[in-house]
Scaffold this active site. Structure first.
Site, PDB file in Angstrom:
ATOM      1  N   SER A   1       0.810  -1.222   0.000  1.00 32.39           N
ATOM      2  CA  SER A   1       0.000   0.000   0.000  1.00 32.39           C
ATOM      3  C   SER A   1       0.841   1.268   0.000  1.00 32.39           C
ATOM      4  O   SER A   1       0.341   2.336  -0.359  1.00 32.39           O
ATOM      5  CB  SER A   1      -0.942   0.015   1.203  1.00 32.39           C
ATOM      6  OG  SER A   1      -1.878  -1.018   1.078  1.00 32.39           O
TER       7      SER A   1
ATOM      8  N   ASP B   1      -8.914  -3.519   3.051  1.00 33.37           N
ATOM      9  CA  ASP B   1      -7.657  -4.279   2.994  1.00 33.37           C
ATOM     10  C   ASP B   1      -7.465  -5.161   4.232  1.00 33.37           C
ATOM     11  O   ASP B   1      -7.010  -6.301   4.122  1.00 33.37           O
ATOM     12  CB  ASP B   1      -6.508  -3.268   2.886  1.00 33.37           C
ATOM     13  CG  ASP B   1      -5.125  -3.895   2.960  1.00 33.37           C
ATOM     14  OD1 ASP B   1      -4.754  -4.603   2.008  1.00 33.37           O
ATOM     15  OD2 ASP B   1      -4.425  -3.665   3.969  1.00 33.37           O
TER      16      ASP B   1
HETATM   17 MG    MG Z   1      -4.275   1.883   3.274  1.00 30.79          MG
HETATM   18 ZN    ZN Z   2      -2.588  -4.682   2.645  1.00 26.01          ZN
END
Ligand code: MG
Ligand code: ZN
Length: 366
Positions: free
Chosen positions: A89, A261
Site C-alpha cells: 500500500s 484491505d
Molecule cells: Mg491503506
Molecule cells: Zn494490505
C-alpha cells in the site's frame, strides 16, 4: 527509460487540449472536436485492497443500488510496483500521490529514496485547499504517502513530523499516539496548534472550523464498522467537502476506505464486506456533492487487491455465494477505476497505476 514520463505527459497534454470525442444526439453519433472540460476540484477515493470481487460484493450484499453503479467512466489499473509484481500500500499510494513507481514500503520517495513532491504539496502551493480522510491512522501507508517522505512505511513517528508543515487543511482519521506519546518525547499536537491547526480528539464536529483541522479519533487505526465506527467515513467526507469547497481556488481531497484491505488480510468476509459497504456509502456523499457542485471530478480506485477474494458458489449451489480467499496477502490482479465529473473520460482504458497521477495533474495541475 528517462524520457518516458515527459513523453507521456506531452501525449496527455495533447489529448486534453484537442480531444476528439463522440457525441450522441437523437440517436445519431457525430464526431465533434472539443476540449475536455477541466475540473476545479478532485476527490480521489481509495478503497485499499479493493479488487473487482470486493466491488461486486456491493451488488450482492447491499440493500439497494450500490453507488459504484453511478459512475459513467470505468478503467482498469495495473498495480505492480518498481520492486515487485505485487505492490504494497505504500508504493501503491505513492504512485497516486507522485506519479512515480517505487519500491514496496516507500512513502513519497522514489526508488532511490529521494523525496518526490506529492499532488497535495503541489496543489497546496498553488492555493488549492487539501484534505486527507482515512479509517486507518493518518500515518498509515496510504494517507502518509500524500504528505510525508520517508524510506519505510513503518516510520510512523517520522511520518507524523511532516504533518505540521504539510499544508493539508483538513485531516481526519486515527493516529493520535504518534503525536503525543512519542519515543522522542516531542509534543507534536502543540506544534500543530502553533501552526494554526485546531486539534479535535473527542468526536467529529458538526460544522467545519475556520482554522485548519486535525481530527484524530483513535490512538491508532479507527475502530472497525463491527466495533461501532458508525458513519465516521461518510460524515468526515461530508465535513471535509463543506470546509474545502469554501476555497475559491478549488480543492483536492483524498478519502481512504482503509480497512477493506484489513478484512482481506484477515480473510474475514464479513469484515471486508462491512467496510466495503461503508466505503460505498461514502461514494454517495462525494457523488451527491459533485453532482450539485458541477466542477468536481470524483475518482475511485484501489492500490491493489487483497486476499485473492472471490464470490465463489457454495459448492454446487450456484444460487448461493460463499466468499473465499486465496491468500492472506495482496494479489496482482488489475483493479477498477471509476470516474465521474469533468475530465472523467480520461480514465477510460487500461493503464499503469501511476498514470492516475498524471491524468489528475493534466486536469488540475496547471
Ligand atoms: Mg491503506
Ligand atoms: Zn494490505
Amino acid at each position: 527509460m528517462r524520457f518516458k514520463f515527459p513523453f507521456l505527459l506531452l501525449l496527455l497534454a495533447l489529448t486534453v487540449s484537442s480531444c476528439v470525442s463522440v457525441q450522441v444526439k437523437d440517436n445519431t453519433v457525430t464526431n465533434v472536436s472539443r476540449e475536455i472540460k477541466k475540473p476545479k476540484n478532485i476527490i480521489l477515493m481509495i478503497g485499499d485492497g479493493m479488487g473487482l470481487s470486493q466491488v461486486s460484493a456491493a451488488i450482492y450484499y447491499k440493500n439497494g443500488k450500490p453507488n459504484f453503479e453511478r459512475f459513467s467512466t470505468i478503467g482498469l489499473s495495473k498495480t505492480s510496483s518498481a520492486s515487485d509484481l505485487i505492490t504494497d500500500s505504500a508504493a501503491g499510494a505513492t504512485v497516486f500521490s507522485t506519479g512515480v513507481k517505487t519500491y514496496n514500503g516507500a512513502i513519497g520517495v522514489n526508488n532511490d529514496t529521494i523525496p518526490v513532491p506529492t499532488i497535495v504539496e503541489q496543489l497546496s502551493k498553488r492555493g488549492l485547499a487539501t484534505g486527507i480522510v482515512a479509517t486507518s491512522s493518518i500515518q498509515h501507508a496510504t494517507p502518509a504517502s500524500f504528505y510525508a517522505h520517508v524510506k519505510s512505511r513503518r516510520m510512523y513517528e517520522a511520518i507524523t513530523e511532516f504533518a505540521p508543515d504539510s499544508g493539508v487543511n483538513f485531516f481526519a482519521g486515527g493516529g493520535l499516539k504518534f503525536f503525543n506519546q512519542r519515543k522522542d518525547g516531542k509534543d507534536l499536537l502543540a506544534k500543530m496548534e502553533a501552526k494554526g491547526y485546531e486539534v479535535i480528539t473527542d468526536k467529529l464536529p458538526q460544522k467545519p472550523s475556520e482554522k485548519n483541522e486535525l481530527i484524530l479519533l483513535a490512538e491508532d487505526g479507527m475502530p472497525k464498522m463491527s466495533e461501532g465506527r458508525g458513519d465516521f467515513l461518510p460524515n468526515a467526507t461530508k465535513l471535509a467537502l463543506e470546509k474545502l469547497s469554501q476555497n475559491e481556488n478549488g480543492f483536492f481531497l483524498m478519502v481512504e476506505g482503509s480497512q477493506i484491505d484489513w478484512g482481506g488480510h484477515d480473510n474475514d468476509a464479513d469484515y471486508l464486506i462491512e467496510e466495503l459497504l461503508d466505503f460505498d456509502k461514502t461514494l454517495g456523499v462525494a457523488l451527491d456533492f459533485a453532482k450539485q457542485n458541477g466542477e468536481t471530478l470524483v475518482i475511485v480506485t484501489a492500490d491493489h487487491e487483497t486476499g485473492g477474494f472471490t464470490l465463489a458458489s457454495d459448492g454446487k449451489d450456484y444460487n448461493k455465494i460463499k466468499p473465499r480467499f486465496s491468500t492472506t496477502g495482496h494479489s496482482g490482479t488489475m483493479v477498477p477505476v471509476f470516474a465521474e465529473g469533468p475530465g472523467a473520460s480520461l480514465f477510460n482504458g487500461i493503464y499503469e497505476s501511476n498514470e492516475i497521477y498524471h491524468k489528475m495533474m493534466a486536469l488540475i495541475g496547471k
